[in-house]
Structures are given as C-alpha cells and as structure tokens.
Design a protein around this motif. Sequence first.
Motif, PDB file in Angstrom:
ATOM      1  N   ILE A  77       0.851  -1.204   0.000  1.00  0.00           N
ATOM      2  CA  ILE A  77       0.000   0.000   0.000  1.00  0.00           C
ATOM      3  C   ILE A  77       0.879   1.244   0.000  1.00  0.00           C
ATOM      4  O   ILE A  77       0.656   2.193  -0.762  1.00  0.00           O
ATOM      5  N   ALA A  78       1.903   1.244   0.850  1.00  0.00           N
ATOM      6  CA  ALA A  78       2.803   2.396   0.947  1.00  0.00           C
ATOM      7  C   ALA A  78       3.538   2.617  -0.373  1.00  0.00           C
ATOM      8  O   ALA A  78       3.646   3.756  -0.853  1.00  0.00           O
ATOM      9  N   GLN A  79       4.039   1.546  -0.975  1.00  0.00           N
ATOM     10  CA  GLN A  79       4.753   1.666  -2.255  1.00  0.00           C
ATOM     11  C   GLN A  79       3.870   2.354  -3.291  1.00  0.00           C
ATOM     12  O   GLN A  79       4.299   3.283  -3.987  1.00  0.00           O
ATOM     13  N   LYS A  80       2.647   1.889  -3.406  1.00  0.00           N
ATOM     14  CA  LYS A  80       1.710   2.431  -4.396  1.00  0.00           C
ATOM     15  C   LYS A  80       1.474   3.924  -4.156  1.00  0.00           C
ATOM     16  O   LYS A  80       1.489   4.739  -5.092  1.00  0.00           O
ATOM     17  N   LEU A  81       1.254   4.309  -2.890  1.00  0.00           N
ATOM     18  CA  LEU A  81       0.952   5.709  -2.576  1.00  0.00           C
ATOM     19  C   LEU A  81       2.174   6.610  -2.753  1.00  0.00           C
ATOM     20  O   LEU A  81       2.051   7.742  -3.225  1.00  0.00           O
ATOM     21  N   HIS A 102       4.382  10.880   5.009  1.00  0.00           N
ATOM     22  CA  HIS A 102       4.739   9.916   6.053  1.00  0.00           C
ATOM     23  C   HIS A 102       3.531   9.640   6.948  1.00  0.00           C
ATOM     24  O   HIS A 102       3.212   8.479   7.250  1.00  0.00           O
ATOM     25  N   SER A 103       2.840  10.694   7.364  1.00  0.00           N
ATOM     26  CA  SER A 103       1.700  10.549   8.275  1.00  0.00           C
ATOM     27  C   SER A 103       0.531   9.826   7.620  1.00  0.00           C
ATOM     28  O   SER A 103      -0.021   8.872   8.173  1.00  0.00           O
ATOM     29  N   VAL A 104       0.148  10.288   6.436  1.00  0.00           N
ATOM     30  CA  VAL A 104      -1.034   9.741   5.771  1.00  0.00           C
ATOM     31  C   VAL A 104      -0.806   8.286   5.343  1.00  0.00           C
ATOM     32  O   VAL A 104      -1.673   7.428   5.530  1.00  0.00           O
ATOM     33  N   ILE A 105       0.370   8.008   4.793  1.00  0.00           N
ATOM     34  CA  ILE A 105       0.651   6.642   4.341  1.00  0.00           C
ATOM     35  C   ILE A 105       0.748   5.694   5.537  1.00  0.00           C
ATOM     36  O   ILE A 105       0.264   4.556   5.479  1.00  0.00           O
ATOM     37  N   LEU A 106       1.334   6.165   6.629  1.00  0.00           N
ATOM     38  CA  LEU A 106       1.363   5.345   7.848  1.00  0.00           C
ATOM     39  C   LEU A 106      -0.061   5.020   8.299  1.00  0.00           C
ATOM     40  O   LEU A 106      -0.381   3.870   8.635  1.00  0.00           O
ATOM     41  N   ALA A 107      -0.939   6.022   8.291  1.00  0.00           N
ATOM     42  CA  ALA A 107      -2.340   5.796   8.675  1.00  0.00           C
ATOM     43  C   ALA A 107      -2.996   4.764   7.761  1.00  0.00           C
ATOM     44  O   ALA A 107      -3.748   3.887   8.218  1.00  0.00           O
ATOM     45  N   LYS A 108      -2.694   4.842   6.448  1.00  0.00           N
ATOM     46  CA  LYS A 108      -3.292   3.898   5.488  1.00  0.00           C
ATOM     47  C   LYS A 108      -2.814   2.467   5.741  1.00  0.00           C
ATOM     48  O   LYS A 108      -3.553   1.513   5.494  1.00  0.00           O
ATOM     49  N   THR A 109      -1.576   2.296   6.223  1.00  0.00           N
ATOM     50  CA  THR A 109      -1.054   0.946   6.446  1.00  0.00           C
ATOM     51  C   THR A 109      -1.613   0.316   7.730  1.00  0.00           C
ATOM     52  O   THR A 109      -1.423  -0.876   7.962  1.00  0.00           O
ATOM     53  N   LEU A 110      -2.288   1.106   8.546  1.00  0.00           N
ATOM     54  CA  LEU A 110      -2.827   0.564   9.797  1.00  0.00           C
ATOM     55  C   LEU A 110      -4.056  -0.310   9.567  1.00  0.00           C
ATOM     56  O   LEU A 110      -4.450  -1.089  10.438  1.00  0.00           O
ATOM     57  N   GLY A 111      -4.668  -0.166   8.392  1.00  0.00           N
ATOM     58  CA  GLY A 111      -5.812  -1.007   8.046  1.00  0.00           C
ATOM     59  C   GLY A 111      -6.945  -0.895   9.043  1.00  0.00           C
ATOM     60  O   GLY A 111      -7.342   0.211   9.448  1.00  0.00           O
ATOM     61  N   HIS A 112      -7.460  -2.041   9.476  1.00  0.00           N
ATOM     62  CA  HIS A 112      -8.602  -2.064  10.396  1.00  0.00           C
ATOM     63  C   HIS A 112      -8.232  -1.563  11.790  1.00  0.00           C
ATOM     64  O   HIS A 112      -9.110  -1.307  12.609  1.00  0.00           O
ATOM     65  N   ASN A 113      -6.927  -1.454  12.057  1.00  0.00           N
ATOM     66  CA  ASN A 113      -6.504  -0.955  13.368  1.00  0.00           C
ATOM     67  C   ASN A 113      -6.671   0.560  13.502  1.00  0.00           C
ATOM     68  O   ASN A 113      -6.560   1.101  14.591  1.00  0.00           O
ATOM     69  N   PHE A 114      -6.919   1.222  12.361  1.00  0.00           N
ATOM     70  CA  PHE A 114      -7.104   2.678  12.389  1.00  0.00           C
ATOM     71  C   PHE A 114      -8.583   2.990  12.584  1.00  0.00           C
ATOM     72  O   PHE A 114      -9.366   2.943  11.646  1.00  0.00           O
ATOM     73  N   THR A 122      -0.612   8.180  25.886  1.00  0.00           N
ATOM     74  CA  THR A 122      -0.137   8.451  24.528  1.00  0.00           C
ATOM     75  C   THR A 122       0.609   7.241  23.978  1.00  0.00           C
ATOM     76  O   THR A 122       1.157   6.434  24.725  1.00  0.00           O
ATOM     77  N   THR A 123       0.632   7.142  22.650  1.00  0.00           N
ATOM     78  CA  THR A 123       1.382   6.078  21.988  1.00  0.00           C
ATOM     79  C   THR A 123       1.707   6.528  20.570  1.00  0.00           C
ATOM     80  O   THR A 123       1.189   7.545  20.099  1.00  0.00           O
ATOM     81  N   ALA A 124       2.582   5.769  19.904  1.00  0.00           N
ATOM     82  CA  ALA A 124       2.916   6.050  18.506  1.00  0.00           C
ATOM     83  C   ALA A 124       2.301   4.978  17.622  1.00  0.00           C
ATOM     84  O   ALA A 124       2.274   3.801  17.993  1.00  0.00           O
ATOM     85  N   ALA A 125       1.803   5.375  16.463  1.00  0.00           N
ATOM     86  CA  ALA A 125       1.256   4.402  15.513  1.00  0.00           C
ATOM     87  C   ALA A 125       2.386   3.570  14.924  1.00  0.00           C
ATOM     88  O   ALA A 125       3.459   4.095  14.616  1.00  0.00           O
ATOM     89  N   THR A 126       2.184   2.271  14.792  1.00  0.00           N
ATOM     90  CA  THR A 126       3.145   1.397  14.135  1.00  0.00           C
ATOM     91  C   THR A 126       2.436   0.656  13.014  1.00  0.00           C
ATOM     92  O   THR A 126       1.315   0.187  13.183  1.00  0.00           O
ATOM     93  N   PHE A 127       3.113   0.575  11.867  1.00  0.00           N
ATOM     94  CA  PHE A 127       2.425   0.053  10.688  1.00  0.00           C
ATOM     95  C   PHE A 127       2.364  -1.477  10.689  1.00  0.00           C
ATOM     96  O   PHE A 127       3.135  -2.168  11.350  1.00  0.00           O
ATOM     97  N   THR A 128       1.387  -1.991   9.906  1.00  0.00           N
ATOM     98  CA  THR A 128       1.215  -3.421   9.734  1.00  0.00           C
ATOM     99  C   THR A 128       1.848  -3.809   8.383  1.00  0.00           C
ATOM    100  O   THR A 128       1.379  -3.367   7.344  1.00  0.00           O
TER     101      THR A 128
END
Length: 297
Positions: free
Chosen positions: A26-30, A67-79, A288-294
Amino acid sequence: MNAYIFPGQGAQFTGMGLDLYEKSTIAQKLFEEANDILGFCITDVMFKGSAEDLKQTKVTQPAIFLHSVILAKTLGHNFRPDMVAGHSLGEFSALVANGALSFEDGLKLVFKRALAMQKACELQPSTMAAVLGLEDAMVEQVCKTIDGVVVPANYNCPGQLVISGEVDAINSACEAMKTAGAKRALVLPVGGAFHSPLMEPAREELAAAIENTPFKAPSCPIYQNVTAFAVSNENDIKRNLILQLTAPVRWTQSVQQMIADGATLFTEVGPGNVLQGLVKKINREAQTTAATFTPNL
C-alpha cells in the motif's frame, strides 16, 4: 475514545518513510502516486536525502504529510479514530485520515501551501521565537507592547508559546519576554512568520485552491487549530483551513477540549514523537502512543 494526532513541520528526519515503502505494498503504491502528483521524486529526498535536502520548503511539508497519511493507510482495520487533530500542517494529514479529503487533493493542497508560504516569506524578513516558562496571558500582553508585527502563533503546551512576526519585532519581544520573567526566549531557525498576519499573501493564494477542492463529510470530528473545537461540517472545515495560515495554532486548547470530550488515548501518526510530549505536558494523566504500521498490507 481514540484520538489520532498528526505532526507538523519540524518532524522530518533523514530516511523517513523508507521502512514503510520497503514493507508495505500500500505504501509503495501511494509513494509512487505522490511522485507523479508532485512531478518530482520526493521519495529520493525522503529516503536518501540529507537533513539539508529535507529542509527545502517544497519537500518538508509534503514529506511529513506523506509519512503521516501513508502510515495511517497501512494501519488497516486498526485505524479507528473517534476524533483527529493535526498541528498546523498536520491538519491536512488529519483531514485525509478521516476521509474529508482525498489523498491526491490533500497532497496537492499541501504542496501549494508550502510554495505559497515560501513566497510570503520572501516578501518580508520575518521569523519566530519560542517563549518558555511564561503564562500565555503574559506572552499575549507583551506582544501588544512591541512596535511592529509580533503575535502568538503556536500555543504548544502550558509554558511553551511560539511567537511570530517581523525580525526586529521578534528580537525586541524576546528581550521583553525575559524581562517579564520568561525562562528562555529563543529565535527559531525558520525562514518566516508562520501563523501571523505576514502570511496573508499565502492565505489568499491557498484560499482559492481550498475553495475549488471537493471536501466530504468526515468519518469523525476534527479539532481544528483555529477553533480548538470539534468540527464535522465540510464548509466549516474549509473556512478554518483557510484562516489557519494567519491565525494561531491552539494546540493546548485543542488537546484540553479533546480530553473534555472523552479522549482516553492519543496516538501520534507520523514522524517523531513531539506531539506525544506536548500532550503529556498539557495533561500528565493522558495516555499516549505512537502508531506502528502493519507490514505487507
């Protein structure tokens, strides 16, 4: 309730986004789509460029957005945000994340915003300064006593307020802040007076672009910098985005309002952890926490 927060300018770092690109389809494509939209390989600068390369205005803002938007997109159902907010530039990332803006339109607006702000900076020497250890009301009061343009720009957390304006006025204000009891008043290494009346030419340029961009009803409210309140109406969102360039970032007030409205966990989505630190300074009890991608989505 889950609050997702998105950082602004200054969060960039060398190599940013490379791990996403290498491990997520997903990240590669975006990222490749972003290169096409921008008309240059921003991925080359993000993944392999120096800190100096990343400081270029046309790179910094879209890089952090991507970086922010693509990270959010990689979270999938966790977002699953119940509310979102972004610090300055981060507001655009938040609006793509909650569905108010498309990825392409968000990136185009961010790029236009960056170039318009750079042009405004070149019109008049201007800068910003961080004032530490002084109450907001005192900073506001001191600004009013200074000759020239100097205004509160970023209400980051209690005891940390960034002021913005003409170079001479900022220098005078820094001395006056110290006299008034500030622990420190430091001129920042930035090339312009963001979130001040000196950004009016950029605001006018961006306003036309925002007005001509389609916005949709968001999936959850956004707490916008200008109002610090939950906003869900597309027309209100657009108006606040336009005002944002010349108005202060009310981050302290936004976080306080999100907590009052039920936020129990703040997840920072994007480079760095600055916003997590600010949230903790605003309310020590906040989680607080940091998002980590799937990988491999």
